[in-house]
Every structure is written in structure tokens, then in C-alpha cells.
Design a protein around this motif. Sequence first.
Motif, short mmCIF file in Angstrom:
data_model
loop_
_atom_site.label_atom_id
_atom_site.label_comp_id
_atom_site.label_asym_id
_atom_site.label_seq_id
_atom_site.Cartn_x
_atom_site.Cartn_y
_atom_site.Cartn_z
N VAL A 45 9.91 -52.57 4.13
CA VAL A 45 9.97 -51.50 3.00
C VAL A 45 8.94 -50.58 3.51
N SER A 46 7.85 -51.11 3.78
CA SER A 46 6.78 -50.13 4.19
C SER A 46 5.69 -50.81 5.39
N SER A 74 5.26 -54.71 4.44
CA SER A 74 5.71 -55.23 3.02
C SER A 74 7.22 -55.20 3.51
N CYS A 94 4.02 -59.40 1.87
CA CYS A 94 3.35 -58.58 2.84
C CYS A 94 3.02 -59.29 3.83
N SER A 121 3.29 -52.85 -6.35
CA SER A 121 4.50 -52.66 -5.89
C SER A 121 4.98 -53.13 -4.72
N GLN A 123 6.21 -51.70 -2.14
CA GLN A 123 6.03 -50.35 -1.26
C GLN A 123 4.48 -50.55 -0.91
N ASP A 124 3.48 -50.71 -2.13
CA ASP A 124 2.16 -50.33 -1.66
C ASP A 124 1.71 -51.73 -1.10
N ARG A 306 2.05 -40.85 2.16
CA ARG A 306 3.41 -41.71 2.25
C ARG A 306 4.21 -40.84 3.35
N ALA A 331 6.72 -45.11 4.74
CA ALA A 331 8.27 -45.77 4.08
C ALA A 331 9.33 -45.91 5.05
N ARG A 334 14.49 -48.22 1.89
CA ARG A 334 14.26 -48.28 0.58
C ARG A 334 14.23 -49.78 -0.20
N PRO A 335 13.34 -49.95 -1.28
CA PRO A 335 13.27 -51.36 -1.66
C PRO A 335 14.29 -51.83 -2.52
#
Length: 338
Positions: A45-46, A74, A94, A121, A123-124, A306, A331, A334-335
Motif C-alpha cells: 500500500v505504501s 506497509s 508493515c 493507519s 498507509q502511515d 505523500r 502511495a 489503494r488500501p
Amino acid sequence: MNPIDIIPNHQIGIQITAAGGPEVLVPVEMPVPECGPLDVLIQVVSAGVNRHDVNQRRRGPDNIHSPVPGLEVSGVVARIGVDVHNIDVGDHVCALVNGGGYAQYAIADVGQVLPVPSGLSLQDAAALPEALFTTVHNFFGVAKLLPGESVLIHGGTSGVGSMAIQLLTEFGHPVYATCGTDEKCAMAEELGATKAFNYRKMPFEKALQAATDGKGVNVILDMAGATYGHQNVEALARRGRMVHLSPGGKADISLPLRELMRKEAVVTGSLLRPLPDAEKAEIARWLYAKVWPLIGKAIKPMITQRLRLDQACVAHEMLERGDIAGKIVLAIQRPPEQ
């Protein structure tokens, strides 16, 4: 994202095509990596962007490392090796990876995979592994930081620095930092630093000695290579330890030997990537037990930019200019629906 049970044969990743500037980072179609017995395939995702990625790009492709940069990701577990028993397909995780992070799928050793903390999250969470593994390994492993000892972190608002300030402050260590602007110094102090010094305006070693009543600090974490050799020795307390994370532009360092001897100081350094998997797994267990409950509460990644995967070259440009504070995250996909 595609359903996790539908894994394509090929993916898009960013490849280092030659030694050079950010322009050598090129999107390329490549095979999705295979899972070994103790591997976890992550649908990314990221991905976090780090100084190590920049250094690898400057050196260019070699026969040792993946031509796809990226040391932390992650995402969602897409496949597990036959000997993986504590992680399931579909888990949100992650991970520290041995390259390959700038891609839609990445392989991680099972010992370096951690669940996404409840306070953060998906993403983070990509901003956690490299900074936290680096902080724990260098301060507690290499420097043998003792309870209550003080530290100086060069680059206090870098990805590693911003995380290390929060973690060490939470663990009761007085933390000092250097930064390149007054604004970054203010950020470092907001993160928990006792005092941050603008190295462009003042001799940080003299300011630090004044701030510590002439005692100096027990451990210095230096990401600036050979730049501050003399100043670091002056800033150290007796029997202090200086740990280097990067050779910078050159690998040679000059130090005032007599002062080093008088203080009985130790000068050392480390590289996280070549660390044996068993040692990285031990760090992961330590993080999960002692740091994971604090994530999203006392410790939060400072993500300030981002970008899309195809903007990896822009991310590297920003890192090299040195005008970014905190972490850059790419990014990639998409999650999944929550």
C-alpha cells in the motif's frame, strides 16, 4: 487493490537503471517475487523513502542488492511461505525489507514483519520500520545506551531523528538535536528534544556543553558522515560513544586523538541492511513488546509528504535538497475496504 487471492505474474516497480541522479529511477514491469519458506509476500500500500535509497541510487546497480530500492513497506499479506505460521493471508502488516519496496509487491523475511499498530493507519505504517529498527539497533544494540543517559541526534527532524527523539524521550533519556533551520529546531523540541541547535548559526558542540553544564552527552548518533568529527568529540561526555549511520560524501574521518583518549570515547558505526536476519528478528520482537503499544499515542511518524510511486524521482530530489522534515511516503496501491 485487487483481491488478495488474485496475484498477477507481473507488477510495476521503480528500478535503478544506472548510477546517477533521480532521473535514473524508472518505472519497469517486472515479475512478482516468489515466496521462500520463511518469506511473506506483501501487496504494498505504501513504501517509505530513506536516505539509504538515495545512496544506493547514486552508486547504481550491483550484483548484491535489488535494483528496486525501498527498505520498508506497509500493506496486506498476499502469500506466505510454507514455514510461516504466525501470519495469515489478509493480515495488515508493515515490514523491513531487503530492497524491493518501491513496487506493487514486496518480499519480507517473516521475522521482520509486524502487525500494523492499532493506533496507526495502514498507509502511515510504512514510515515505521526503518526508523525504529535503526533507532533501537544503534542506541541499545551498538551504543549500549543505559537508563538515564543523554543523547545527541544529528538531523533531528529526519525520518530516523524524528522517531528517535520521541522514542528515547518516552524512555526517559534527555535528547538533544541539531537541525539546519530554526523552524526545524522548533519541530525537534515539539517532538520532545530538551534542546535543538541550529548548526548553521552556532557551534553546536559549545552550545551543547553549555546546556549540559559541561558534561556533554553519552551517545551521539551521526548521519552526516565525516563532517563533525572534532565537534562530536568535544560534545561527548567521558566514555561517550559516537555512532555513525552514513559515510556521507567520504568515508575517511579525522578526530582529535588526544581528546578522544582523554575521554576514553568510542567511535563506531553500523549498517542496518547487512545485519543478519536473526538479529533483525530480535529487534522486531523488542519493538513489538516495548514500542508497539506506544505507536499512535506517545510515538507517531512525522509524515510530511505523500507522493505516487511514479514520483519516486521527486522524492529523491526533495531528500537531496535537504528541505524536507520528517518522512516521505510513496502511495503505491489503494488500501482494501475497511
